[in-house]
Design an enzyme around this catalytic site. Structure first.
Site, PDB file in Angstrom:
ATOM      1  N   CYS A 110       0.831  -1.143   0.045  1.00 46.08           N
ATOM      2  CA  CYS A 110       0.108   0.211  -0.073  1.00 46.08           C
ATOM      3  C   CYS A 110       0.893   1.258   0.098  1.00 46.08           C
ATOM      4  CB  CYS A 110      -0.817   0.179   1.256  1.00 46.08           C
ATOM      5  SG  CYS A 110      -1.967  -1.339   1.107  1.00 46.08           S
TER       6      CYS A 110
ATOM      7  N   GLY B  22      -0.533   0.406  -4.996  1.00 45.38           N
ATOM      8  CA  GLY B  22      -1.860  -0.172  -4.988  1.00 45.38           C
ATOM      9  C   GLY B  22      -3.018   0.615  -5.793  1.00 45.38           C
TER      10      GLY B  22
ATOM     11  N   ASN C 285       0.550   0.473   5.886  1.00 47.45           N
ATOM     12  CA  ASN C 285       1.151  -0.106   4.887  1.00 47.45           C
ATOM     13  C   ASN C 285       1.918  -1.297   5.494  1.00 47.45           C
ATOM     14  OD1 ASN C 285       2.419  -1.181   2.548  1.00 47.45           O
ATOM     15  ND2 ASN C 285       4.390   0.391   2.931  1.00 47.45           N
ATOM     16  N   GLY C 286       1.706  -2.507   5.017  1.00 46.94           N
ATOM     17  CA  GLY C 286       2.332  -3.540   5.957  1.00 46.94           C
ATOM     18  C   GLY C 286       1.475  -4.829   6.272  1.00 46.94           C
TER      19      GLY C 286
ATOM     20  N   TYR D 231      11.067  -4.386  -7.233  1.00 46.39           N
ATOM     21  CA  TYR D 231       9.862  -4.297  -7.939  1.00 46.39           C
ATOM     22  C   TYR D 231       9.107  -3.043  -7.415  1.00 46.39           C
ATOM     23  CZ  TYR D 231       5.250  -5.296  -9.443  1.00 46.39           C
ATOM     24  OH  TYR D 231       3.948  -5.221 -10.065  1.00 46.39           O
TER      25      TYR D 231
END
Length: 507
Positions: A2, A28, A101-102, A257
């Site tokens: 995210c 995201g 995020n995570g 990535y």
């Protein structure tokens, strides 16, 4: 994976938040949300879809206020329910919203504790809602009508004691400001920056530095692992280390990535790291096949372009764009069979035949996960007239699932799981397959910032640095993923569709 952003400004933040989220869209694409604050009220808009689709002019006009946070979501277990779009909200204490995020690896245990001991109800399956309620409960325990920075930092310290896994989060507290914090190992990225205006200083916290740059903010620094950054509504900023034993061990897959090449994470340029990946991969090719017959190097758009370009330069061969990507095709969420997956690949990529015909082609991708896409791309190259098709991965073999916030398949779905390179080569149909060595990958990203103690490389080596992941956890994760995929194929099976978000700014 995210993307998160938070801004304290001297004017309305809705447009700046929107712009930042569009820059973070690569992190995201399933859902997006913004919440702002003005006159003791939150104004929230969130829904499934891309940023440009979720926010219309009528929504932006309602997002008033000089303080706000935003989120773009990619699910960690395949769910695409709008009930799990962020930011999340809890009314006690003060009124708090949070973007995360995570992935919390002990989310199930925390959820039970929140209900039985803390008397808090979790309304979704999202670990982000769990994180919000842990923070809210720890802040409420302090019992202060007007929390100071010390109370807020104490609550973050308590979060670190209770939560395990990976988390970079931004919380907004009604009438006080925003606080951004990062887990004690700094697995997921977060940074903050400042913008000078005539009315005073403005601050932004974001997942990647590129979001700061796009909005005219100057990067101050990364948030340290375990650290919290608290910015009051008047622009006063405080920072404090809130973890007992912080260690900087960031996720290496960000550089492979996820992160944009124009970002800087933990003082490491993503672009330079990817250039080095191409160099070291070329050096490996020269060691293994000094008399190689590669005619041309081609990237699989888009993330591998930087590595492929540098590989071609190092090898002294041509670099060409052999595939053209259709950037406007809608995302295919449900592809039940191999035939549909192949059709999707051919809709997204189209080869330029003249670049392939009669040549020995080295295709370069950032990584190989399932391998089904690689197989189809190799066949497309052959159909376009390539004499030989070689394939290179800028990352080592992905052999293990991710548990720290990346929506990666279960082990049984990974093409490299319990297979040799030769077996993978046969499966994707390449004449030669070469992977980056893990030691070389670490060297590519490690030589800029000596403060990085180690890297989170679990998808490559199976070493989960939080120390709480065992076979039972991974088996449960695979089961959950299977159930989630079934729900996606049969939406009527999911109870999430019946949930109504009372706080959302509906159409």
């Amino acid at each position: 994976m995210c993307g998160i952003v938070g801004i304290v400004s001297t004017s309305n933040v809705n447009q700046s938040l929107y712009d930042a989220l569009t820059v973070l869209q690569h992190r995201g694409q399933d859902a997006a949300g913004i919440v702002t604050f003005q006159d003791d009220r939150f104004y929230l808009r969130k829904d499934n879809g891309l940023v440009r689709d979720v926010f219309r002019t009528r929504h932006m006009r309602r997002l008033v206020g000089n303080v706000g946070i935003g989120h773009v979501r990619y699910p960690t277990a395949g769910s695409s329910s709008s009930a799990e779009a962020q930011p999340f909200y809890v009314n006690s204490p003060y009124g708090i919203t949070l973007a995360h995020n995570g992935n919390l690896t002990n989310a199930d245990d925390l959820s039970r504790d929140l209900f039985r001991t803390d008397l808090r109800h979790i309304n979704t399956n999202s670990d982000s809602e769990v994180l919000l309620n842990v923070f809210a409960h720890e802040l409420q325990k302090l019992g202060k009508l007007n929390p100071t920075k010390d109370e807020i930092f104490a609550a973050v310290s308590a979060v670190h004691e209770r939560c395990r896994g990976a988390y970079a989060a931004i919380a907004m507290i009604t009438g006080y400001g925003i606080v951004g914090f990062r887990d004690p190992r700094g697995i997921r990225p977060a940074c903050y920056g400042v913008r000078e205006t005539e009315a005073g200083k403005e601050y932004m916290i974001a997942s990647e530095s590129v979001a700061l740059n796009a909005a005219g903010f100057k990067l101050v620094r990364d948030i340290e692992p375990g650290e919290a950054v608290y910015i009051e509504t008047d622009g006063t900023i405080y920072t404090q280390q809130c973890a007992r034993e912080p260690h900087l061990i960031p996720c290496i897959f960000e550089h492979v990535y996820f992160a944009r090449p124009d970002s800087i994470l933990d003082k490491v340029s993503v672009y330079k790291a990817r250039l080095r990946m191409g160099e070291t991969l070329a050096d490996k090719i020269l060691r293994e096949r000094p008399d190689h017959d590669i005619d041309v190097v081609m990237p699989i758009p888009d993330t591998s372009r930087t590595s492929a370009m540098q590989m071609a330069h190092r090898l002294g061969v041509k670099f060409r764009e052999g595939f053209i990507k259709n950037r406007y095709i809608g995302r295919t969420f449900i592809m039940p069979g191999q035939k549909m997956r192949k059709k999707s690949v051919r809709q997204k990529l189209n080869p330029i035949d003249l670049e392939f015909k009669g040549k020995n082609v080295m295709l370069v991708d950032d990584s190989i996960v399932r391998g089904t896409t690689c197989e189809e791309i190799v066949q497309m190259a052959r159909d376009a007239g390539a004499r030989k098709v070689y394939f290179a991965s800028a990352a080592p073999p992905v052999r293990y699932p991710n548990v720290y916030g990346i929506d990666m398949p279960a082990a049984s779905e990974l093409i490299a799981h319990e297979r040799t390179v030769e077996e993978i080569q046969q499966l994707i149909g390449a004449d030669w397959l070469i992977y980056q060595d893990l030691d070389d990958l670490i060297t590519c990203v490690n030589d800029v910032n000596p403060e990085i103690e180690a890297w989170e490389c679990s998808v490559f080596d199976g070493n989960y640095i939080t120390g709480d992941i065992d076979a039972a956890y991974l088996a449960n994760l695979e089961t959950q993923r299977g159930e989630s995929n079934k729900a996606k194929k049969n939406p009527e099976m999911s109870s999430d569709n019946a949930i109504i978000d009372l706080h959302n700014d509906e159409d």
